[in-house]
Design a protein around this motif. Structure first.
Motif, PDB file in Angstrom:
ATOM      1  N   ARG A   5      15.430   3.504 -11.682  1.00  0.00           N
ATOM      2  CA  ARG A   5      14.162   2.972 -12.168  1.00  0.00           C
ATOM      3  C   ARG A   5      13.330   2.445 -11.006  1.00  0.00           C
ATOM      4  O   ARG A   5      13.834   1.782 -10.107  1.00  0.00           O
ATOM      5  CB  ARG A   5      14.394   1.877 -13.207  1.00  0.00           C
ATOM      6  CG  ARG A   5      15.190   2.373 -14.418  1.00  0.00           C
ATOM      7  CD  ARG A   5      15.141   1.417 -15.573  1.00  0.00           C
ATOM      8  NE  ARG A   5      16.136   1.766 -16.578  1.00  0.00           N
ATOM      9  CZ  ARG A   5      15.966   2.683 -17.525  1.00  0.00           C
ATOM     10  NH1 ARG A   5      14.819   3.343 -17.580  1.00  0.00           N
ATOM     11  NH2 ARG A   5      16.913   2.948 -18.391  1.00  0.00           N
ATOM     12  N   LYS A   6      12.045   2.746 -11.071  1.00  0.00           N
ATOM     13  CA  LYS A   6      11.120   2.359 -10.005  1.00  0.00           C
ATOM     14  C   LYS A   6      10.939   0.848  -9.948  1.00  0.00           C
ATOM     15  O   LYS A   6      10.697   0.280  -8.874  1.00  0.00           O
ATOM     16  CB  LYS A   6       9.773   3.055 -10.254  1.00  0.00           C
ATOM     17  CG  LYS A   6       8.742   2.869  -9.175  1.00  0.00           C
ATOM     18  CD  LYS A   6       7.499   3.709  -9.496  1.00  0.00           C
ATOM     19  CE  LYS A   6       6.386   3.476  -8.473  1.00  0.00           C
ATOM     20  NZ  LYS A   6       5.180   4.292  -8.809  1.00  0.00           N
ATOM     21  N   TYR A   7      11.062   0.194 -11.102  1.00  0.00           N
ATOM     22  CA  TYR A   7      10.869  -1.257 -11.188  1.00  0.00           C
ATOM     23  C   TYR A   7      12.119  -1.887 -11.804  1.00  0.00           C
ATOM     24  O   TYR A   7      12.112  -2.296 -12.974  1.00  0.00           O
ATOM     25  CB  TYR A   7       9.629  -1.572 -12.024  1.00  0.00           C
ATOM     26  CG  TYR A   7       8.367  -0.897 -11.516  1.00  0.00           C
ATOM     27  CD1 TYR A   7       7.727  -1.366 -10.373  1.00  0.00           C
ATOM     28  CD2 TYR A   7       7.834   0.213 -12.156  1.00  0.00           C
ATOM     29  CE1 TYR A   7       6.580  -0.757  -9.886  1.00  0.00           C
ATOM     30  CE2 TYR A   7       6.681   0.837 -11.684  1.00  0.00           C
ATOM     31  CZ  TYR A   7       6.071   0.346 -10.553  1.00  0.00           C
ATOM     32  OH  TYR A   7       4.930   0.957 -10.065  1.00  0.00           O
ATOM     33  N   ASN A 343       9.321   5.499 -15.397  1.00  0.00           N
ATOM     34  CA  ASN A 343       8.679   5.846 -14.112  1.00  0.00           C
ATOM     35  C   ASN A 343       7.418   6.691 -14.282  1.00  0.00           C
ATOM     36  O   ASN A 343       7.098   7.521 -13.430  1.00  0.00           O
ATOM     37  CB  ASN A 343       9.658   6.559 -13.177  1.00  0.00           C
ATOM     38  CG  ASN A 343      10.839   5.694 -12.783  1.00  0.00           C
ATOM     39  OD1 ASN A 343      10.821   4.485 -13.005  1.00  0.00           O
ATOM     40  ND2 ASN A 343      11.857   6.286 -12.191  1.00  0.00           N
ATOM     41  N   HIS A 344       6.708   6.485 -15.366  1.00  0.00           N
ATOM     42  CA  HIS A 344       5.433   7.166 -15.585  1.00  0.00           C
ATOM     43  C   HIS A 344       4.270   6.176 -15.510  1.00  0.00           C
ATOM     44  O   HIS A 344       3.260   6.314 -16.213  1.00  0.00           O
ATOM     45  CB  HIS A 344       5.435   7.882 -16.948  1.00  0.00           C
ATOM     46  CG  HIS A 344       6.328   9.075 -17.000  1.00  0.00           C
ATOM     47  ND1 HIS A 344       7.420   9.155 -17.832  1.00  0.00           N
ATOM     48  CD2 HIS A 344       6.307  10.232 -16.289  1.00  0.00           C
ATOM     49  CE1 HIS A 344       8.028  10.319 -17.654  1.00  0.00           C
ATOM     50  NE2 HIS A 344       7.373  10.983 -16.718  1.00  0.00           N
ATOM     51  N   ASP A 345       4.398   5.193 -14.662  1.00  0.00           N
ATOM     52  CA  ASP A 345       3.394   4.136 -14.595  1.00  0.00           C
ATOM     53  C   ASP A 345       2.043   4.622 -14.092  1.00  0.00           C
ATOM     54  O   ASP A 345       1.034   3.933 -14.258  1.00  0.00           O
ATOM     55  CB  ASP A 345       3.893   3.001 -13.708  1.00  0.00           C
ATOM     56  CG  ASP A 345       4.327   3.480 -12.329  1.00  0.00           C
ATOM     57  OD1 ASP A 345       5.348   4.180 -12.248  1.00  0.00           O
ATOM     58  OD2 ASP A 345       3.637   3.156 -11.339  1.00  0.00           O
TER      59      ASP A 345
END
Length: 651
Positions: A5-7, A343-345
């Motif tokens: 996860r990116k965050y 991860n589609h932010d």
């Protein structure tokens, strides 16, 4: 295979008592739409809250449940066993939230001396009895009556009763509203609380009411039921309590709560601070939570204009807070949490902080969001469903209305071609990139463009649509979203080199001198005047009518005028421009006197004109033709987005 996860901090679950929250993104309280005559939750509001739960948020807080209607006559939610449908409406709402994996919470509230704030009919407040911790007179002249010890006991007991009923209905948590100038905050505040008994005077006495409320709730709901407490970390005005006292209040309360939700300000004395406006940085209130967190052991939540995943990740990762809460951001894009988790932010549609949502509730008792045509209308058949028959759709113009139309039509399965005569999408939003506090409006056009591409829209830039071109496309449906053009009245000298059209400011901003005159005191003119003043330019704002920004909504306009007042902008209402010269503008004032205003540069912000000619040229170029946005009537981003969506839904 594991998913990175990116965050990671924002996406990390948290367990509070025995309740599991799937991430650190919480849905802050926001009032519903169709509150029935009996103050139950109407079906549209249930759908409103369910829509937020679908998007992946960890919890959704229903707002506001008035605990003691006998002393709080506001038309907000009530919960009792006497009113038919009351308990059922809360049960259906809790079910709707929980079925999507979010935890259902409800905000327990009492407005105290500000009862009636949300009434659409403001005159009705005159008939209401206002109760507060102390006797006095409100700024609007209404009498406030001091709560007796007996009434205080009733209200304390009511908090427990309503919490127990909420638990019975299926809610798994409650939030106690102890901030923003409402009743509990009124007891905490030395500004409001002038009592001389055990509820007033010392800090410990002023906190007593809140402690009794929390004890009442805990006794009612038991040990395994989380209690969240919303506290203004500072009241942010002279005479109210400051951050240091906010810390001490938090320390006195923490043993009785499970989440400390740190907000800011008081509703009646700083709306644009409590709900940070576009004129403030995102996260402007986070410092309050960060400081209080150093002094308490319970999880701390922060709130206020948060919508950027990287900022929210940094808040959690750096230990400034354990939870971030969003309200407006989840109206703009209920799928924001899911986009963060997957991860589609880069496709998040960001809140513009334009206050359309709050203005609409005050004006019509409904909800509306500039960038989300579904909000408040979840039951109106506006959701994206596959079309029964795939059709070829031609959209003319890639401004907000055209982009929304193309994106909606493509999601319904149509073959969509979007033509834009310029070399980028966004239309009138392109110019907003040069104004920092409006940058998210520019970003909206960019994001809608990305969403169109991902949905399969064929975007053709530098392409003007003529009848001949439309004939080549052979579209089944045509949506004309050609937008507007600057209104340039025949003022002598308006074509001079020292004049910049507001639409072109982003291309010519380096040419603006230190002394500048803005012609036009509508919303756009006021906002660019503020921007120029922020750049330390000397600004004169000229408006031929008697007031500024009548086209701004009722929530944004007071904040806009306050920015103008404090920025040093010279305002000239009732001034009509007659001639532009190299060193200023000759005007006619309200007495028809000729007055010369000095300035080396001029920004022309005299409104927009609809492109009717495009409609006339293309209206017969497909069997089905719709016109949306400014080409029909110059209006707002909201109108363009909604009309674009509706036109595509109808194909």
């Amino acid at each position: 295979m594991s998913f990175t996860r990116k965050y990671p901090h924002l996406c990390q679950p948290i367990k509070i008592r025995n309740v599991y929250f799937r991430n650190r993104m919480f849905g802050a309280p926001m009032g519903g739409t169709d509150i029935t005559a009996d103050c139950t939750i109407g079906p549209a509001s249930t759908a409103f809250y369910e829509n937020r739960a679908k998007g992946g948020v960890a919890n959704v807080t229903v707002s506001e449940l008035v605990v003691h209607p006998q002393t709080e006559g506001s038309h907000m939610y009530h919960l009792d066993l006497q009113t038919p449908g009351s308990l059922a409406s809360f049960t259906y709402t809790a079910d709707a939230i929980r079925r999507h994996g979010a935890i259902a919470s409800v905000e327990l509230s009492h407005s105290g001396q500000y009862a009636g704030t949300y009434l659409t009919d403001k005159n009705k407040k005159a008939d209401m009895f206002q109760w507060g911790p102390s006797e006095g007179t409100r700024p609007d002249g209404r009498q406030v009556h001091e709560l007796t010890p007996g009434l205080i006991k009733e209200i304390v007991d009511a908090y427990g009763e309503k919490a127990l009923l909420a638990k019975r209905a299926g809610f798994e948590m409650v939030m106690v509203h102890g901030g923003h100038g409402w009743l509990i905050n009124q007891f905490l505040s030395p500004w409001f609380n002038k009592r001389t008994d055990c509820y007033g005077g010392s800090r410990e006495n002023r906190v007593r009411f809140a402690i009794e409320v929390l004890d009442s709730i805990r006794k009612a709901v038991g040990e395994n039921f989380p209690i969240e407490f919303r506290l203004s970390g500072s009241e942010l005005f002279d005479g109210g309590y400051d951050l240091q006292e906010g810390i001490e209040i938090a320390r006195l309360l923490e043993s009785r709560i499970d989440i400390l939700h740190v907000s800011a300000g008081t509703y009646q004395r700083g709306f644009g601070l409590t709900h940070p406006s576009m004129f403030l940085p995102h996260g402007s209130n986070v410092y309050l939570a960060a400081e209080i967190k150093k002094h308490v052991s319970v999880p701390v939540a922060t709130v206020g204009g948060l919508n950027d995943p990287q900022m929210m990740e940094d808040i959690i990762a750096s230990g400034k807070a354990d939870i971030v809460e969003m309200a407006r951001a989840l109206l703009a894009d209920p799928e924001l949490p899911d986009k963060v988790m997957t991860n589609h932010d880069d496709t998040i549609i960001h809140c513009l902080r334009c206050f359309t949502c709050m203005a609409e509730r005050a004006e019509t008792s409904t909800r509306r969001c500039t960038v989300n045509p579904i909000i408040g209308r979840e039951l109106d058949g506006l959701e994206i469903l596959p079309a029964q028959q795939k059709k070829r759709v031609l959209v003319v113009g890639a401004g907000p209305g055209g982009l929304q139309a193309a994106w909606t039509a493509a999601r319904r399965g149509h073959d969509v071609i979007l033509c834009e005569k310029n070399d980028e999408v966004g239309g009138i939003l392109i110019g907003e990139q040069a104004i920092p506090f409006k940058y998210e409006m520019y970003q909206l056009g960019v994001t809608l463009g990305k969403l169109c591409v991902r949905a399969g829209v064929d975007i053709r830039l530098n392409t003007s649509v003529t009848p001949a071109y439309a004939d080549e496309i052979q579209a089944d449906a045509l949506i004309i979203a050609a937008g507007s053009e600057p209104n340039v009245p025949p003022i002598k000298g308006i074509r001079k080199d020292n004049v910049i059209l507001i639409n072109d400011y982003h291309l010519q901003q380096d040419r603006v001198p230190d002394d500048v005159i803005v012609l036009g005191g509508g919303l756009a003119g006021c906002e660019i005047a503020i921007h120029l003043a922020n750049l330390n330019k000397r600004v004169k704002l000229v408006e031929m009518n008697d007031q500024l920004a009548p086209d701004a909504n009722i929530r944004h306009r007071p904040l806009l005028l306050a920015e103008i007042a404090k920025s040093g902008i010279e305002v000239y209402c009732h001034y009509r421009a007659l001639e532009i010269t190299d060193d200023g503008v000759v005007c006619s004032d309200n007495s028809a006197n000729r007055v010369k205003l000095s300035g080396k540069g001029v920004i022309c912000a005299l409104g927009q004109r609809a492109r009717y000619a495009v409609i006339d040229e293309l209206r017969d170029c497909a069997p089905r033709v719709a016109q949306v946005g400014d080409c029909v009537k110059v209006s707002s981003i909201t109108t363009a987005i909604y009309q674009g969506h509706h036109a595509a839904i109808g194909i």
